[in-house]
Motif scaffolding. Structure first.
Motif, mmCIF file in Angstrom:
data_model
loop_
_atom_site.group_PDB
_atom_site.id
_atom_site.type_symbol
_atom_site.label_atom_id
_atom_site.label_comp_id
_atom_site.label_asym_id
_atom_site.label_seq_id
_atom_site.Cartn_x
_atom_site.Cartn_y
_atom_site.Cartn_z
ATOM 1 N N ALA A 177 -0.091 2.509 -11.680
ATOM 2 C CA ALA A 177 -0.338 1.070 -11.762
ATOM 3 C C ALA A 177 0.649 0.396 -12.703
ATOM 4 O O ALA A 177 1.174 -0.689 -12.409
ATOM 5 N N ALA A 178 0.924 1.035 -13.850
ATOM 6 C CA ALA A 178 1.898 0.471 -14.788
ATOM 7 C C ALA A 178 3.268 0.395 -14.147
ATOM 8 O O ALA A 178 3.995 -0.591 -14.318
ATOM 9 N N ARG A 179 3.638 1.416 -13.413
ATOM 10 C CA ARG A 179 4.936 1.432 -12.726
ATOM 11 C C ARG A 179 5.048 0.326 -11.684
ATOM 12 O O ARG A 179 6.115 -0.264 -11.509
ATOM 13 N N GLU A 209 3.937 10.435 -6.987
ATOM 14 C CA GLU A 209 4.993 10.871 -7.903
ATOM 15 C C GLU A 209 4.493 10.977 -9.344
ATOM 16 O O GLU A 209 4.952 11.836 -10.105
ATOM 17 N N GLU A 210 3.556 10.113 -9.710
ATOM 18 C CA GLU A 210 3.039 10.143 -11.082
ATOM 19 C C GLU A 210 1.839 11.075 -11.234
ATOM 20 O O GLU A 210 1.569 11.563 -12.337
ATOM 21 N N LEU A 211 1.111 11.298 -10.112
ATOM 22 C CA LEU A 211 -0.134 12.077 -10.132
ATOM 23 C C LEU A 211 -1.087 11.557 -11.208
ATOM 24 O O LEU A 211 -1.783 12.316 -11.878
ATOM 25 N N ASN A 212 -1.089 10.227 -11.305
ATOM 26 C CA ASN A 212 -1.941 9.566 -12.292
ATOM 27 C C ASN A 212 -2.047 8.095 -11.895
ATOM 28 O O ASN A 212 -1.022 7.418 -11.760
ATOM 29 N N PHE A 213 -3.263 7.609 -11.684
ATOM 30 C CA PHE A 213 -3.433 6.234 -11.223
ATOM 31 C C PHE A 213 -3.035 5.218 -12.294
ATOM 32 O O PHE A 213 -2.497 4.149 -11.984
ATOM 33 N N THR A 214 -3.274 5.527 -13.557
ATOM 34 C CA THR A 214 -2.924 4.591 -14.625
ATOM 35 C C THR A 214 -1.417 4.411 -14.721
ATOM 36 O O THR A 214 -0.916 3.278 -14.793
ATOM 37 N N VAL A 242 0.748 -3.620 -11.702
ATOM 38 C CA VAL A 242 -0.533 -4.156 -11.241
ATOM 39 C C VAL A 242 -1.646 -3.517 -12.065
ATOM 40 O O VAL A 242 -1.440 -2.504 -12.741
ATOM 41 N N ALA A 243 -2.819 -4.097 -11.992
ATOM 42 C CA ALA A 243 -3.983 -3.505 -12.653
ATOM 43 C C ALA A 243 -4.371 -2.218 -11.929
ATOM 44 O O ALA A 243 -4.245 -2.121 -10.705
ATOM 45 N N GLN A 244 -4.869 -1.252 -12.681
ATOM 46 C CA GLN A 244 -5.261 0.010 -12.059
ATOM 47 C C GLN A 244 -6.344 -0.202 -11.008
ATOM 48 O O GLN A 244 -6.340 0.445 -9.954
ATOM 49 N N SER A 245 -7.264 -1.115 -11.292
ATOM 50 C CA SER A 245 -8.344 -1.371 -10.329
ATOM 51 C C SER A 245 -7.802 -1.866 -8.997
ATOM 52 O O SER A 245 -8.292 -1.476 -7.924
ATOM 53 N N ALA A 246 -6.766 -2.733 -9.049
ATOM 54 C CA ALA A 246 -6.180 -3.253 -7.812
ATOM 55 C C ALA A 246 -5.480 -2.152 -7.032
ATOM 56 O O ALA A 246 -5.594 -2.060 -5.803
ATOM 57 N N LEU A 247 -4.742 -1.302 -7.741
ATOM 58 C CA LEU A 247 -4.058 -0.202 -7.069
ATOM 59 C C LEU A 247 -5.057 0.768 -6.459
ATOM 60 O O LEU A 247 -4.920 1.181 -5.291
ATOM 61 N N SER A 248 -6.075 1.132 -7.222
ATOM 62 C CA SER A 248 -7.081 2.076 -6.717
ATOM 63 C C SER A 248 -7.799 1.499 -5.497
ATOM 64 O O SER A 248 -8.080 2.213 -4.524
ATOM 65 N N TYR A 249 -8.086 0.203 -5.539
ATOM 66 C CA TYR A 249 -8.768 -0.448 -4.419
ATOM 67 C C TYR A 249 -7.926 -0.384 -3.154
ATOM 68 O O TYR A 249 -8.434 -0.074 -2.060
ATOM 69 N N GLN A 250 -6.631 -0.656 -3.272
ATOM 70 C CA GLN A 250 -5.767 -0.657 -2.097
ATOM 71 C C GLN A 250 -5.589 0.743 -1.511
ATOM 72 O O GLN A 250 -5.556 0.917 -0.294
ATOM 73 N N VAL A 251 -5.481 1.744 -2.388
ATOM 74 C CA VAL A 251 -5.373 3.120 -1.888
ATOM 75 C C VAL A 251 -6.658 3.519 -1.173
ATOM 76 O O VAL A 251 -6.635 4.097 -0.080
ATOM 77 N N ALA A 252 -7.807 3.202 -1.783
ATOM 78 C CA ALA A 252 -9.091 3.517 -1.160
ATOM 79 C C ALA A 252 -9.271 2.762 0.158
ATOM 80 O O ALA A 252 -9.815 3.301 1.138
ATOM 81 N N GLN A 307 0.821 -1.208 0.000
ATOM 82 C CA GLN A 307 0.000 0.000 0.000
ATOM 83 C C GLN A 307 0.855 1.258 0.000
ATOM 84 O O GLN A 307 0.554 2.236 -0.684
ATOM 85 N N LEU A 308 1.941 1.235 0.764
ATOM 86 C CA LEU A 308 2.834 2.396 0.792
ATOM 87 C C LEU A 308 3.492 2.598 -0.573
ATOM 88 O O LEU A 308 3.678 3.737 -1.022
ATOM 89 N N GLU A 309 3.863 1.513 -1.240
ATOM 90 C CA GLU A 309 4.433 1.628 -2.586
ATOM 91 C C GLU A 309 3.430 2.271 -3.542
ATOM 92 O O GLU A 309 3.796 3.112 -4.378
ATOM 93 N N TYR A 310 2.156 1.891 -3.417
ATOM 94 C CA TYR A 310 1.132 2.464 -4.284
ATOM 95 C C TYR A 310 0.960 3.956 -4.009
ATOM 96 O O TYR A 310 0.804 4.756 -4.940
ATOM 97 N N VAL A 311 0.959 4.328 -2.748
ATOM 98 C CA VAL A 311 0.792 5.740 -2.392
ATOM 99 C C VAL A 311 1.936 6.575 -2.967
ATOM 100 O O VAL A 311 1.717 7.639 -3.549
ATOM 101 N N VAL A 312 3.159 6.089 -2.833
ATOM 102 C CA VAL A 312 4.312 6.827 -3.358
ATOM 103 C C VAL A 312 4.227 6.923 -4.884
ATOM 104 O O VAL A 312 4.502 7.979 -5.465
ATOM 105 N N ALA A 313 3.849 5.833 -5.529
ATOM 106 C CA ALA A 313 3.758 5.837 -6.996
ATOM 107 C C ALA A 313 2.708 6.840 -7.479
ATOM 108 O O ALA A 313 2.951 7.611 -8.417
ATOM 109 N N VAL A 314 1.547 6.849 -6.845
ATOM 110 C CA VAL A 314 0.502 7.797 -7.259
ATOM 111 C C VAL A 314 0.946 9.230 -6.974
ATOM 112 O O VAL A 314 0.725 10.136 -7.791
#
Length: 301
Positions: free
Chosen positions: A22-24, A14-19, A27-37, A5-12
């Motif tokens: 997720a590519a970075r 730094e990228e300011l974009n969920f898509t 993982v699928a964008q849906s999985a990343l968005s779900y974990q952040v939420a 989850q922390l990796e996802y938060v940092v990635a979002v």
């Protein structure tokens, strides 16, 4: 909260974009968005302000981001130290690299390939966000090393640098175009340019400023190679490194500029005196080998 989850938060963040985040993270964008939420719900906070067009950090995200980075850095350091005990270089090598490294390209690319062959346990991540931004990311510890198109005096304080190449800028026009000077073309033609955050754009802006000229800009592109292609198709003239013209013989011609300071460097930067990441230090050692075999610095005329 868990490490992923922390990796996802940092990635979002730094990228300011969920898509892209997720590519970075592969993982699928849906999985990343779900974990952040899920993380937001669990702690009753909003980490990111989301709209249909943008993502930005909320106050809680601003608070969590440096702590998340510190946790991830600590875990990575532990992983690297354990690998070093086993005599293996692992971890992640984060490289910033401009779209075209000109005369330095053969050395840089061969060194990178050799490094990947020698140290397969190191994950290599390369990004290009423009020279100005990447130099700042190296300073802030978000990149380990970067190849940028900035003169040493244009770099942020505290960075160690090495000039790999320094070649002249020329006025590029379609092959067969009647010879015209920079001043003449600036008054009657729109120019093809690099994007504003690039190092080459900064050098070209300086050329026009020293000449006391202004120009109209028709296109802004990501690489000098793309700029040269657009020149060949007749979209407008451009000021580019000589190597970009030499790569398109018969399509584009180079006209010399009456400006001895019109140069485009390729500079390697990292935090001094050496990067902290073992993978980055190992990469610099490989680069040293290849540069010693075939130095690419172009002497000033």
């Amino acid at each position: 909260m868990d490490v992923r989850q922390l990796e996802y938060v940092v990635a979002v963040a730094e990228e300011l974009n969920f898509t892209r985040a997720a590519a970075r993270c592969h993982v699928a964008q849906s999985a990343l968005s779900y974990q952040v939420a899920r993380l937001e719900r669990k702690h009753g906070v909003t980490l990111f302000e989301r709209t249909s067009r943008s993502v930005r950090l909320a106050p809680a995200g601003e608070l969590l981001l440096p702590r998340a980075r510190a946790v991830l850095a600590g875990i990575e350091a532990a992983r690297v130290e354990l690998a070093e005990l086993a005599g293996v270089v692992t971890g992640r090598l984060r490289i910033g690299m401009i779209g075209s490294t000109g005369q330095a390209a053969p050395v840089v690319e061969r060194a990178l390939a050799a490094f990947h062959h020698r140290h397969p346990g190191v994950e290599i991540a390369i990004r290009d966000t423009g020279s100005r931004h990447m130099a700042g990311q190296v300073r802030d510890g978000e990149l380990d090393v970067a190849f940028v198109g900035l003169h040493p005096g244009q770099l942020p304080a505290g960075l160690t640098h090495r000039v790999l190449a320094d070649e002249p800028l020329v006025l590029a026009v379609p092959h067969g175009h009647p010879d015209s000077g920079l001043a003449d073309l600036a008054t009657r033609s729109a120019f093809v340019e690099m994007r504003a955050e690039s190092g080459l754009r900064r050098q070209v802006d300086a050329v026009f400023a020293r000449a006391g000229l202004t120009r109209r800009i028709a296109f802004e592109l990501a690489t000098s190679d793309a700029v040269a292609r657009f020149v060949a198709h007749g979209f407008g003239p451009a000021v580019v490194p000589r190597s970009a013209v030499e790569a398109r013989p018969g399509d584009v011609s180079a006209l010399d500029l009456a400006d001895p300071d019109a140069r485009h460097p390729i500079v390697l930067v990292h935090r001094g005196p050496a990067p902290s990441a073992p993978g980055a230090r190992a990469f610099l050692a490989v680069l040293d080998e290849f540069e010693a075999r075939a130095p690419v610095r172009a002497p000033r005329s």
